[in-house]
Design a protein around this motif. Structure first.
Motif, PDB file in Angstrom:
ATOM      1  N   GLY A   2       0.817  -1.195   0.000  1.00 17.79           N
ATOM      2  CA  GLY A   2       0.000   0.000   0.000  1.00 17.79           C
ATOM      3  C   GLY A   2       0.854   1.249   0.000  1.00 17.79           C
ATOM      4  O   GLY A   2       2.022   1.233   0.375  1.00 17.79           O
ATOM      5  N   LYS A   3       0.242   2.321  -0.439  1.00 17.19           N
ATOM      6  CA  LYS A   3       0.915   3.620  -0.420  1.00 17.19           C
ATOM      7  C   LYS A   3       0.215   4.466   0.637  1.00 17.19           C
ATOM      8  O   LYS A   3      -0.994   4.718   0.549  1.00 17.19           O
ATOM      9  N   ILE A   4       0.988   4.897   1.633  1.00 25.10           N
ATOM     10  CA  ILE A   4       0.451   5.592   2.794  1.00 25.10           C
ATOM     11  C   ILE A   4       1.001   7.007   2.848  1.00 25.10           C
ATOM     12  O   ILE A   4       2.208   7.218   2.784  1.00 25.10           O
ATOM     13  N   LEU A   5       0.092   7.975   3.004  1.00 22.24           N
ATOM     14  CA  LEU A   5       0.492   9.367   3.194  1.00 22.24           C
ATOM     15  C   LEU A   5       0.373   9.711   4.669  1.00 22.24           C
ATOM     16  O   LEU A   5      -0.691   9.541   5.261  1.00 22.24           O
ATOM     17  N   VAL A   6       1.459  10.179   5.263  1.00 19.23           N
ATOM     18  CA  VAL A   6       1.452  10.700   6.628  1.00 19.23           C
ATOM     19  C   VAL A   6       1.529  12.213   6.486  1.00 19.23           C
ATOM     20  O   VAL A   6       2.546  12.759   6.059  1.00 19.23           O
ATOM     21  N   SER A   7       0.423  12.892   6.836  1.00 20.57           N
ATOM     22  CA  SER A   7       0.318  14.318   6.523  1.00 20.57           C
ATOM     23  C   SER A   7       0.535  15.245   7.718  1.00 20.57           C
ATOM     24  O   SER A   7       0.365  16.449   7.591  1.00 20.57           O
ATOM     25  N   ASP A   8       0.884  14.691   8.851  1.00 23.45           N
ATOM     26  CA  ASP A   8       1.191  15.494  10.035  1.00 23.45           C
ATOM     27  C   ASP A   8       2.479  14.985  10.665  1.00 23.45           C
ATOM     28  O   ASP A   8       2.913  13.864  10.384  1.00 23.45           O
ATOM     29  N   ALA A   9       3.056  15.806  11.523  1.00 23.45           N
ATOM     30  CA  ALA A   9       4.295  15.416  12.198  1.00 23.45           C
ATOM     31  C   ALA A   9       4.059  14.172  13.055  1.00 23.45           C
ATOM     32  O   ALA A   9       3.117  14.125  13.842  1.00 23.45           O
TER      33      ALA A   9
END
Length: 99
Positions: A2-9
């Motif tokens: 899967g491709k996961i976006l972590v958009s916060d620190a």
């Protein structure tokens, strides 16, 4: 995979867990703008947020591959739950999150 976006620190240790030994691609963009999120979300299977990232209906609808939004912390008031439900996207928080 899967491709996961972590958009916060978040902590590096947590991101390494998400990589799951190379099975997932984790993209770390803690300063992503709302406009960038809307433009890019279609390429991700999962989104990990904290309190900074807002996930309105237009972002959820644009996330054609999105299966889950994971909130690293307490509460999901920054996610449009009715639209997530409509789109079949799971919204999850950690089972032992505290304030």
């Amino acid at each position: 995979m899967g491709k996961i976006l972590v958009s916060d620190a978040t902590a590096e240790e947590g991101r390494k867990i998400l990589e799951d030994g190379g099975l997932n691609e984790v993209v770390y963009q803690p300063d992503i703008t709302p406009e960038q999120l809307l433009a890019d979300i279609g390429q991700y299977d999962a989104l990990v947020i904290r309190s900074r990232t807002q996930v309105p209906g237009d972002v959820l609808r644009a996330g054609k591959r999105l299966k889950i939004v994971g909130r690293a912390g307490v509460g999901v008031d920054n996610v449009d739950i009715p639209v997530a439900t409509e789109c079949g996207i799971i919204v999850a928080t950690p089972p032992r999150a505290t304030r």
